[in-house]
Design a protein around this motif. Structure first.
Motif, PDB file in Angstrom:
ATOM      1  N   LEU A  15      64.348  62.888  91.502  1.00  0.00           N
ATOM      2  CA  LEU A  15      64.872  61.987  92.538  1.00  0.00           C
ATOM      3  C   LEU A  15      64.396  62.449  93.910  1.00  0.00           C
ATOM      4  O   LEU A  15      64.617  63.602  94.296  1.00  0.00           O
ATOM      5  CB  LEU A  15      66.403  61.966  92.493  1.00  0.00           C
ATOM      6  N   PRO A  16      63.730  61.584  94.673  1.00  0.00           N
ATOM      7  CA  PRO A  16      63.235  61.972  96.010  1.00  0.00           C
ATOM      8  C   PRO A  16      64.358  62.418  96.952  1.00  0.00           C
ATOM      9  O   PRO A  16      64.132  63.288  97.796  1.00  0.00           O
ATOM     10  CB  PRO A  16      62.554  60.692  96.522  1.00  0.00           C
ATOM     11  N   ALA A  17      65.544  61.840  96.811  1.00  0.00           N
ATOM     12  CA  ALA A  17      66.655  62.223  97.695  1.00  0.00           C
ATOM     13  C   ALA A  17      67.041  63.683  97.484  1.00  0.00           C
ATOM     14  O   ALA A  17      67.347  64.400  98.445  1.00  0.00           O
ATOM     15  CB  ALA A  17      67.863  61.314  97.444  1.00  0.00           C
ATOM     16  N   PHE A  34      64.250  65.870  99.030  1.00  0.00           N
ATOM     17  CA  PHE A  34      64.466  65.933 100.480  1.00  0.00           C
ATOM     18  C   PHE A  34      65.641  66.844 100.826  1.00  0.00           C
ATOM     19  O   PHE A  34      65.610  67.576 101.814  1.00  0.00           O
ATOM     20  CB  PHE A  34      64.710  64.518 101.002  1.00  0.00           C
ATOM     21  N   PHE A  35      66.674  66.803 100.004  1.00  0.00           N
ATOM     22  CA  PHE A  35      67.852  67.652 100.199  1.00  0.00           C
ATOM     23  C   PHE A  35      67.468  69.131 100.169  1.00  0.00           C
ATOM     24  O   PHE A  35      67.900  69.918 101.028  1.00  0.00           O
ATOM     25  CB  PHE A  35      68.867  67.331  99.105  1.00  0.00           C
ATOM     26  N   VAL A  36      66.674  69.516  99.187  1.00  0.00           N
ATOM     27  CA  VAL A  36      66.262  70.924  99.062  1.00  0.00           C
ATOM     28  C   VAL A  36      65.429  71.347 100.270  1.00  0.00           C
ATOM     29  O   VAL A  36      65.650  72.409 100.854  1.00  0.00           O
ATOM     30  CB  VAL A  36      65.476  71.136  97.755  1.00  0.00           C
ATOM     31  N   VAL A  37      64.475  70.509 100.660  1.00  0.00           N
ATOM     32  CA  VAL A  37      63.605  70.841 101.794  1.00  0.00           C
ATOM     33  C   VAL A  37      64.419  70.942 103.087  1.00  0.00           C
ATOM     34  O   VAL A  37      64.260  71.885 103.877  1.00  0.00           O
ATOM     35  CB  VAL A  37      62.482  69.784 101.930  1.00  0.00           C
ATOM     36  N   ALA A  78      72.668  78.368  99.997  1.00  0.00           N
ATOM     37  CA  ALA A  78      73.307  78.156  98.696  1.00  0.00           C
ATOM     38  C   ALA A  78      73.084  76.727  98.213  1.00  0.00           C
ATOM     39  O   ALA A  78      72.834  76.493  97.016  1.00  0.00           O
ATOM     40  CB  ALA A  78      74.801  78.456  98.796  1.00  0.00           C
ATOM     41  N   ALA A  79      73.157  75.760  99.142  1.00  0.00           N
ATOM     42  CA  ALA A  79      72.922  74.361  98.765  1.00  0.00           C
ATOM     43  C   ALA A  79      71.497  74.154  98.270  1.00  0.00           C
ATOM     44  O   ALA A  79      71.274  73.500  97.232  1.00  0.00           O
ATOM     45  CB  ALA A  79      73.215  73.456  99.960  1.00  0.00           C
ATOM     46  N   ALA A  80      70.534  74.703  99.007  1.00  0.00           N
ATOM     47  CA  ALA A  80      69.128  74.542  98.609  1.00  0.00           C
ATOM     48  C   ALA A  80      68.836  75.242  97.285  1.00  0.00           C
ATOM     49  O   ALA A  80      68.147  74.685  96.414  1.00  0.00           O
ATOM     50  CB  ALA A  80      68.211  75.084  99.710  1.00  0.00           C
ATOM     51  N   ALA A 113      72.391  65.603 103.279  1.00  0.00           N
ATOM     52  CA  ALA A 113      73.636  65.664 102.510  1.00  0.00           C
ATOM     53  C   ALA A 113      74.155  64.270 102.192  1.00  0.00           C
ATOM     54  O   ALA A 113      74.641  64.011 101.081  1.00  0.00           O
ATOM     55  CB  ALA A 113      74.680  66.460 103.291  1.00  0.00           C
ATOM     56  N   ALA A 114      74.051  63.342 103.150  1.00  0.00           N
ATOM     57  CA  ALA A 114      74.530  61.982 102.915  1.00  0.00           C
ATOM     58  C   ALA A 114      73.683  61.264 101.856  1.00  0.00           C
ATOM     59  O   ALA A 114      74.227  60.561 100.990  1.00  0.00           O
ATOM     60  CB  ALA A 114      74.498  61.196 104.227  1.00  0.00           C
ATOM     61  N   ALA A 115      72.368  61.451 101.916  1.00  0.00           N
ATOM     62  CA  ALA A 115      71.494  60.820 100.920  1.00  0.00           C
ATOM     63  C   ALA A 115      71.767  61.365  99.523  1.00  0.00           C
ATOM     64  O   ALA A 115      71.848  60.604  98.547  1.00  0.00           O
ATOM     65  CB  ALA A 115      70.029  61.044 101.301  1.00  0.00           C
ATOM     66  N   ALA A 116      71.935  62.672  99.424  1.00  0.00           N
ATOM     67  CA  ALA A 116      72.229  63.271  98.124  1.00  0.00           C
ATOM     68  C   ALA A 116      73.603  62.863  97.620  1.00  0.00           C
ATOM     69  O   ALA A 116      73.807  62.658  96.417  1.00  0.00           O
ATOM     70  CB  ALA A 116      72.130  64.790  98.225  1.00  0.00           C
ATOM     71  N   ALA A 117      74.572  62.725  98.537  1.00  0.00           N
ATOM     72  CA  ALA A 117      75.917  62.326  98.135  1.00  0.00           C
ATOM     73  C   ALA A 117      75.918  60.922  97.534  1.00  0.00           C
ATOM     74  O   ALA A 117      76.680  60.640  96.596  1.00  0.00           O
ATOM     75  CB  ALA A 117      76.854  62.378  99.336  1.00  0.00           C
ATOM     76  N   ALA A 118      75.077  60.027  98.061  1.00  0.00           N
ATOM     77  CA  ALA A 118      74.990  58.675  97.513  1.00  0.00           C
ATOM     78  C   ALA A 118      74.473  58.705  96.069  1.00  0.00           C
ATOM     79  O   ALA A 118      74.987  57.984  95.192  1.00  0.00           O
ATOM     80  CB  ALA A 118      74.073  57.817  98.383  1.00  0.00           C
ATOM     81  N   ILE A 119      73.482  59.551  95.805  1.00  0.00           N
ATOM     82  CA  ILE A 119      72.946  59.665  94.442  1.00  0.00           C
ATOM     83  C   ILE A 119      73.984  60.290  93.511  1.00  0.00           C
ATOM     84  O   ILE A 119      74.140  59.875  92.353  1.00  0.00           O
ATOM     85  CB  ILE A 119      71.653  60.493  94.442  1.00  0.00           C
ATOM     86  N   VAL A 120      74.702  61.291  93.999  1.00  0.00           N
ATOM     87  CA  VAL A 120      75.739  61.932  93.185  1.00  0.00           C
ATOM     88  C   VAL A 120      76.843  60.937  92.842  1.00  0.00           C
ATOM     89  O   VAL A 120      77.369  60.925  91.719  1.00  0.00           O
ATOM     90  CB  VAL A 120      76.306  63.165  93.924  1.00  0.00           C
ATOM     91  N   TYR A 121      77.187  60.091  93.794  1.00  0.00           N
ATOM     92  CA  TYR A 121      78.206  59.073  93.533  1.00  0.00           C
ATOM     93  C   TYR A 121      77.755  58.136  92.413  1.00  0.00           C
ATOM     94  O   TYR A 121      78.532  57.788  91.508  1.00  0.00           O
ATOM     95  CB  TYR A 121      78.487  58.273  94.808  1.00  0.00           C
ATOM     96  N   LEU A 122      76.494  57.707  92.460  1.00  0.00           N
ATOM     97  CA  LEU A 122      75.970  56.835  91.406  1.00  0.00           C
ATOM     98  C   LEU A 122      75.926  57.560  90.065  1.00  0.00           C
ATOM     99  O   LEU A 122      76.176  56.957  89.015  1.00  0.00           O
ATOM    100  CB  LEU A 122      74.575  56.342  91.780  1.00  0.00           C
TER     101      LEU A 122
END
Length: 202
Positions: free
Chosen positions: A85-87, A90-93, A57-59, A141-150
């Motif tokens: 965004l590369p993050a 990477f999240f999808v992959v 579901a996330a991907a 998830a952590a990398a994507a969360a940082a982008i979502v926060y921004l």
């Protein structure tokens, strides 16, 4: 003479009965342990299904996230897509790999249900759960969360603007995808603990 013979036979009978009781007690130990191990293996299978569904579901949610702001001319439009965004890429992959692995691990989990005493399969799943998936999924998830926060809050120090006031649907979808990925990571961590406890009991 007869009393000596009778006492010898009684001693033999007592030793035989003691031996039978010891064998019965020894054979009863795995039988009492087997239901717990089979129940743990069934729980492992259910958790793998839930983790696979969450990672998929996330991907899928992140991979289909795309929003274009409506403007008067088609030559001047603002668009936000996950592959900008590369993050997020990477999240999808990472989540696609995690969900694929979890689906492929289901037959091994079924073998664990049929043969609860098989420690080799549990050890194999524990190694792959820890090294190949849990850390991989958590990092994505952590990398994507940082982008979502921004995206939600921006950063005034470097003049990064919060885009979620404009791209509302985009931010909602990527936030939901990150939450689903963290759910999959938590389930995987619980799977690792469950496998370690099952191996410890062998």
């Amino acid at each position: 003479m007869n009393s000596t013979k009778n006492s010898g036979e009684a001693a033999i009978n007592i030793s035989k009965s003691t031996k039978h009781k010891a064998l019965a007690y020894t054979s009863a130990i795995p039988l009492r342990q087997a239901p717990w191990k089979r129940g743990a293996s069934i729980f492992d299978f259910i958790l793998r299904l839930c983790a696979a569904a969450a990672a998929l579901a996330a991907a899928a949610t992140m991979g289909t996230t795309d929003e274009t702001l409506p403007f008067f001319t088609q030559f001047f439009q603002f668009q936000a897509s996950y592959d900008d965004l590369p993050a997020f890429t990477f999240f999808v992959v990472a989540n696609a790999i995690a969900s694929s692995y979890l689906v492929l691990s289901l037959p091994f989990s079924i073998i664990g249900i049929v043969r609860p005493q098989a420690a080799g399969i549990k050890l194999l799943l524990l190694i792959f759960d820890t090294q190949a998936v849990a850390a991989f999924t958590t990092a994505a998830a952590a990398a994507a969360a940082a982008i979502v926060y921004l995206a939600h809050n921006g950063n005034s120090t470097v003049n990064w603007l919060a885009i979620c006031q404009q791209f509302t649907d985009f931010c909602q979808r990527v936030s939901g995808a990150v939450v689903a990925s963290f759910i999959a990571a938590v389930i995987l961590i619980f799977l690792i603990v469950l496998s370690a406890v099952a191996l410890r009991s062998h």
